[in-house]
Design an enzyme around this catalytic site. Sequence first.
Site, PDB file in Angstrom:
ATOM      1  N   SER A  29      -0.765 -26.361   9.046  1.00  0.00           N
ATOM      2  CA  SER A  29       0.303 -27.217   8.526  1.00  0.00           C
ATOM      3  C   SER A  29      -0.208 -28.164   7.440  1.00  0.00           C
ATOM      4  O   SER A  29      -0.651 -27.725   6.398  1.00  0.00           O
ATOM      5  CB  SER A  29       0.951 -27.980   9.681  1.00  0.00           C
ATOM      6  N   ASP A  59       4.629 -29.254   2.448  1.00  0.00           N
ATOM      7  CA  ASP A  59       3.320 -29.316   3.085  1.00  0.00           C
ATOM      8  C   ASP A  59       2.747 -27.900   3.135  1.00  0.00           C
ATOM      9  O   ASP A  59       3.298 -26.972   2.541  1.00  0.00           O
ATOM     10  CB  ASP A  59       3.410 -29.946   4.472  1.00  0.00           C
TER      11      ASP A  59
END
Length: 451
Positions: free
Chosen positions: A95, A238
């Site tokens: 992530s 992200d």
Amino acid sequence: MGRIFGTNGVRATINDDLTVDMVLNLSRAIGTVLNGTIAISRDSRMGGEMFSRAVVSGLLSTGCSVIDLGPMPTPGLQFMVPRLGCIAGVMVTASHNPPSFNGLKVMGANGIEITRETEGLIEDVFFEKSFTIAKWHDIGSVQSYETAISDYIEGIKKHVDVPAIQERKLTVVVDGANSVGSLVTPILMRELGCKVISLNSQLDGHFPGRMPEPLPKNLLDLSSVVRSVGADVGIAHDGDADRATFVDKDGTVLWGDQSFALIAVRVLNKKNGSTLITPVSSGRLVEDIADAADARILWTEVGSVVVSHKLLETGAELGGEENGGVFYPPHLCARDGAMTAAQIVEIMAIENKPLSELVRGLPTYFSTKIKVPVPADKKSLLLEPILEITSDLDRITIDGVKLMYDDGWVLMRPSGTEPLWRVFAEAKTQKEADELVEKGKSIIEEAINKI
């Protein structure tokens, strides 16, 4: 948190705490517990291909079959898992973590991250090494699915007013963070009739353009480009594109709860008595929006997995986090950066207003966040004395302790990975927010001395 799984999957440093052997055995444990056809994907991180092959090998060895979707955003995999009839999905990603990290996220047949109970079963098999070993004639097979990204984009477009956005002809700058958001959002925006300028669009696990976390300090280039080309909006993802951060035409980076609030205004007002799911770390802005829409808020612990499962449990209309993660259940009960981007440009198109003007229509609050180091042996013991110290105050104790005041709040909660407690505060002025965060820090320090 579990012995391997953290707040959202498994994450660790590549070839240090996260090795091929570990990923192989963890995948064998996943295959043993979940047992069926499993879809896999990955982002652009270093080690992604290496770990993906280990995942495939581990799953096949237990008799599972694999559908390899290739690189795509985490929410893209989550969208595809139920549509392909898979029993589960495995995403190789860390992530927003720094470039030296990679990891695994595991989702169930509905595309939502597996429950803590299922994580515990996988951990049991992992540590006991009680893996299923398929007979030679029962080893699984691998197939590719080439249209996953286009299917995912079409799924997003079903939930926005495409003609209205196309008519507006917005100029959009998309910062894909050198990762898989670049495979989706620029195409999606073009199909919505936007003029698109791509930034950091080449996939590169070194993240040469910026760090994968879309914080304001990492989005200086995006802000500059938006201003320079006269774009209407900038969109930053992200590392696995399950979140989107926005920049207005003046180059100002929106706080996550501002974009969340804009979407909440639109969604919650469509139905009387709507329900909003959000963690205790969310602020007064979201409360104000819910009150104005006569909607109720259900607070949860911090963590996207908790929000997803509460959405499934309650059938709520919307979920969101203060970091910009938005969960839109008609599309997916998980946060989705591309879906969020489509919703924001739709609002801009229908309202025919720049993003900055839309934000000016929201109540204004100021926030502060700090970290308070605590002795590792006292970290898990602090809650009881903090509860004792704050026993006479208005508070929420779902996740840590959130103290509620007339003009603000302060939340104290332990870090999931470090020997520290985090303190978040919000108020109507920056001075008041700073004072509240110091009050939270003082309470933690007092609690440490009581142990």
